[in-house]
Design a protein around this motif. Structure first.
Motif, PDB file in Angstrom:
ATOM      1  N   LYS A  87      47.330   3.974  88.901  1.00  0.00           N
ATOM      2  CA  LYS A  87      46.950   5.367  88.688  1.00  0.00           C
ATOM      3  C   LYS A  87      46.726   6.112  90.001  1.00  0.00           C
ATOM      4  O   LYS A  87      46.675   7.346  90.016  1.00  0.00           O
ATOM      5  N   VAL A  88      46.561   5.367  91.088  1.00  0.00           N
ATOM      6  CA  VAL A  88      46.329   5.990  92.395  1.00  0.00           C
ATOM      7  C   VAL A  88      47.619   6.662  92.872  1.00  0.00           C
ATOM      8  O   VAL A  88      48.698   6.071  92.762  1.00  0.00           O
ATOM      9  N   PRO A  89      47.548   7.884  93.386  1.00  0.00           N
ATOM     10  CA  PRO A  89      48.764   8.629  93.754  1.00  0.00           C
ATOM     11  C   PRO A  89      49.435   8.189  95.054  1.00  0.00           C
ATOM     12  O   PRO A  89      49.892   9.011  95.841  1.00  0.00           O
ATOM     13  N   PHE A  90      49.446   6.900  95.328  1.00  0.00           N
ATOM     14  CA  PHE A  90      50.265   6.314  96.384  1.00  0.00           C
ATOM     15  C   PHE A  90      50.419   4.832  96.046  1.00  0.00           C
ATOM     16  O   PHE A  90      49.724   4.312  95.167  1.00  0.00           O
ATOM     17  N   GLU A  91      51.320   4.170  96.725  1.00  0.00           N
ATOM     18  CA  GLU A  91      51.552   2.754  96.442  1.00  0.00           C
ATOM     19  C   GLU A  91      50.435   1.913  97.060  1.00  0.00           C
ATOM     20  O   GLU A  91      50.286   1.848  98.276  1.00  0.00           O
ATOM     21  N   VAL A  92      49.648   1.270  96.226  1.00  0.00           N
ATOM     22  CA  VAL A  92      48.555   0.421  96.685  1.00  0.00           C
ATOM     23  C   VAL A  92      49.083  -0.994  96.907  1.00  0.00           C
ATOM     24  O   VAL A  92      49.613  -1.616  95.989  1.00  0.00           O
ATOM     25  N   ASN A  93      48.939  -1.495  98.136  1.00  0.00           N
ATOM     26  CA  ASN A  93      49.354  -2.880  98.390  1.00  0.00           C
ATOM     27  C   ASN A  93      48.213  -3.743  98.922  1.00  0.00           C
ATOM     28  O   ASN A  93      48.423  -4.889  99.321  1.00  0.00           O
ATOM     29  N   GLU A  94      46.995  -3.185  98.912  1.00  0.00           N
ATOM     30  CA  GLU A  94      45.823  -3.977  99.270  1.00  0.00           C
ATOM     31  C   GLU A  94      44.617  -3.455  98.489  1.00  0.00           C
ATOM     32  O   GLU A  94      44.345  -2.254  98.460  1.00  0.00           O
ATOM     33  N   GLN A  95      43.912  -4.384  97.849  1.00  0.00           N
ATOM     34  CA  GLN A  95      42.700  -4.044  97.117  1.00  0.00           C
ATOM     35  C   GLN A  95      41.594  -5.014  97.538  1.00  0.00           C
ATOM     36  O   GLN A  95      41.705  -6.210  97.307  1.00  0.00           O
ATOM     37  N   LEU A  96      40.563  -4.485  98.171  1.00  0.00           N
ATOM     38  CA  LEU A  96      39.468  -5.322  98.656  1.00  0.00           C
ATOM     39  C   LEU A  96      38.120  -4.696  98.320  1.00  0.00           C
ATOM     40  O   LEU A  96      38.026  -3.473  98.135  1.00  0.00           O
ATOM     41  N   ALA A  97      37.093  -5.530  98.262  1.00  0.00           N
ATOM     42  CA  ALA A  97      35.735  -5.043  98.049  1.00  0.00           C
ATOM     43  C   ALA A  97      34.804  -5.696  99.067  1.00  0.00           C
ATOM     44  O   ALA A  97      34.906  -6.894  99.345  1.00  0.00           O
ATOM     45  N   TYR A  98      33.898  -4.901  99.630  1.00  0.00           N
ATOM     46  CA  TYR A  98      32.968  -5.343 100.660  1.00  0.00           C
ATOM     47  C   TYR A  98      31.538  -5.215 100.148  1.00  0.00           C
ATOM     48  O   TYR A  98      31.167  -4.173  99.597  1.00  0.00           O
ATOM     49  N   LEU A  99      30.738  -6.232 100.358  1.00  0.00           N
ATOM     50  CA  LEU A  99      29.310  -6.165 100.063  1.00  0.00           C
ATOM     51  C   LEU A  99      28.539  -6.131 101.370  1.00  0.00           C
ATOM     52  O   LEU A  99      28.731  -6.984 102.238  1.00  0.00           O
ATOM     53  N   VAL A 100      27.674  -5.130 101.498  1.00  0.00           N
ATOM     54  CA  VAL A 100      26.810  -4.999 102.666  1.00  0.00           C
ATOM     55  C   VAL A 100      25.397  -4.758 102.142  1.00  0.00           C
ATOM     56  O   VAL A 100      25.172  -3.860 101.327  1.00  0.00           O
ATOM     57  N   THR A 101      24.443  -5.559 102.596  1.00  0.00           N
ATOM     58  CA  THR A 101      23.073  -5.406 102.123  1.00  0.00           C
ATOM     59  C   THR A 101      22.146  -5.051 103.281  1.00  0.00           C
ATOM     60  O   THR A 101      22.454  -5.297 104.447  1.00  0.00           O
ATOM     61  N   SER A 102      21.016  -4.458 102.925  1.00  0.00           N
ATOM     62  CA  SER A 102      20.001  -4.123 103.921  1.00  0.00           C
ATOM     63  C   SER A 102      18.628  -4.316 103.297  1.00  0.00           C
ATOM     64  O   SER A 102      18.488  -4.378 102.074  1.00  0.00           O
ATOM     65  N   LYS A 103      17.620  -4.427 104.156  1.00  0.00           N
ATOM     66  CA  LYS A 103      16.241  -4.563 103.686  1.00  0.00           C
ATOM     67  C   LYS A 103      15.349  -3.599 104.461  1.00  0.00           C
ATOM     68  O   LYS A 103      15.514  -3.431 105.669  1.00  0.00           O
ATOM     69  N   ASP A 104      14.410  -2.989 103.732  1.00  0.00           N
ATOM     70  CA  ASP A 104      13.465  -2.117 104.417  1.00  0.00           C
ATOM     71  C   ASP A 104      12.298  -2.950 104.961  1.00  0.00           C
ATOM     72  O   ASP A 104      12.296  -4.184 104.854  1.00  0.00           O
ATOM     73  N   LYS A 105      11.311  -2.285 105.517  1.00  0.00           N
ATOM     74  CA  LYS A 105      10.191  -2.991 106.151  1.00  0.00           C
ATOM     75  C   LYS A 105       9.369  -3.794 105.148  1.00  0.00           C
ATOM     76  O   LYS A 105       8.652  -4.724 105.515  1.00  0.00           O
TER      77      LYS A 105
END
Length: 244
Positions: A87-105
């Motif tokens: 459905k994306v209006p260009f040819e998708v040839n890579e699909q990745l997901a990144y998890l980044v976490t953080s903690k407060d004080k």
């Protein structure tokens, strides 16, 4: 003899149980901590969400979107609906997901997952992308300042207030000048085993819904048309809300 008859079945079951445990540990994707540099956030809206001020950052090696949906925090899983890349209006040839976490004080954990649909050219460089970042956030940052009267961002590009659902706003920054605010997204250096941030220019979408902040960046070659902009807006709604 009776003792042997009892012990043998027990030993057999024990062996099967141990083997099953070993097999289960090897099934499915796993999150792997890696080094990382930088954070992603909206340059325009950072004054209200303060995502540029996160601390105690942990980066994880990216996974395919399907794999990430198996191991992502439950709150994130319930807040997203990955889309069909066709459905994306260009040819998708890579699909990745990144998890980044953080903690407060206080040690409170904040999860952020970036979903990347991109096209890499013959030189392995990303030349088109549709990136959706989802961050857990208590309370809508948009309540801190009324952006509804703004029609341009700080460098003069168009800022549209559109509707996500039921009167909930989604802001759409569209590049209409020769300048643009910095847009950044996560990328991965396989050689260095490190998550990096890429700084570029892009059209952006920004919304808060049900405890999550959604920040989208998209760029397509020679396709900054109203038709493409509306298509990306609809895909973003589908990602947030599910099939429309």
């Amino acid at each position: 003899m009776l003792v042997n008859k009892i012990i043998k079945p027990i030993l057999f079951l024990l062996v099967i149980t141990i083997m099953s445990g070993c097999i289960n540990k090897e099934v499915g994707p796993a999150l792997t901590k890696v080094k990382g540099d930088g954070l992603t956030y909206s340059e325009y809206f950072k004054m209200v969400d303060e995502l540029d001020k996160r601390e105690n950052i942990t980066y994880y090696k990216p996974l395919s979107i399907d794999e990430m949906m198996q191991v992502a925090p439950g709150t994130i899983k319930n807040a997203v609906h990955p889309i069909d890349s066709k459905k994306v209006p260009f040819e998708v040839n890579e699909q990745l997901a990144y998890l980044v976490t953080s903690k407060d004080k206080k040690g409170n954990l904040q999860n952020q997952v970036q979903f990347t649909y991109s096209h890499k050219n013959e030189y392995a460089q990303t030349d088109e992308f549709f990136v959706i970042s989802v961050t857990e956030l208590d309370g809508s940052p948009l309540e801190k300042y009324d952006f509804s009267k703004q029609q341009i961002d700080t460098v003069g590009n168009e800022l549209r207030k559109e509707v996500l659902t039921d009167g909930i706003p989604i802001f759409h920054q569209v590049i209409t000048t020769n300048s643009a605010l910095v847009y950044s997204y996560y990328s991965y250096d396989e050689k260095e085993k490190r998550v990096l941030t890429v700084a570029t220019a892009a059209n952006e979408l920004y919304a808060y819904y049900n405890g999550h902040l959604y920040h989208v960046g998209y760029l397509m070659k020679d396709k900054n048309t109203r038709e493409v902009q509306d298509a990306i807006l609809e895909l973003t709604r589908e990602f947030v809300l599910g099939t429309l």
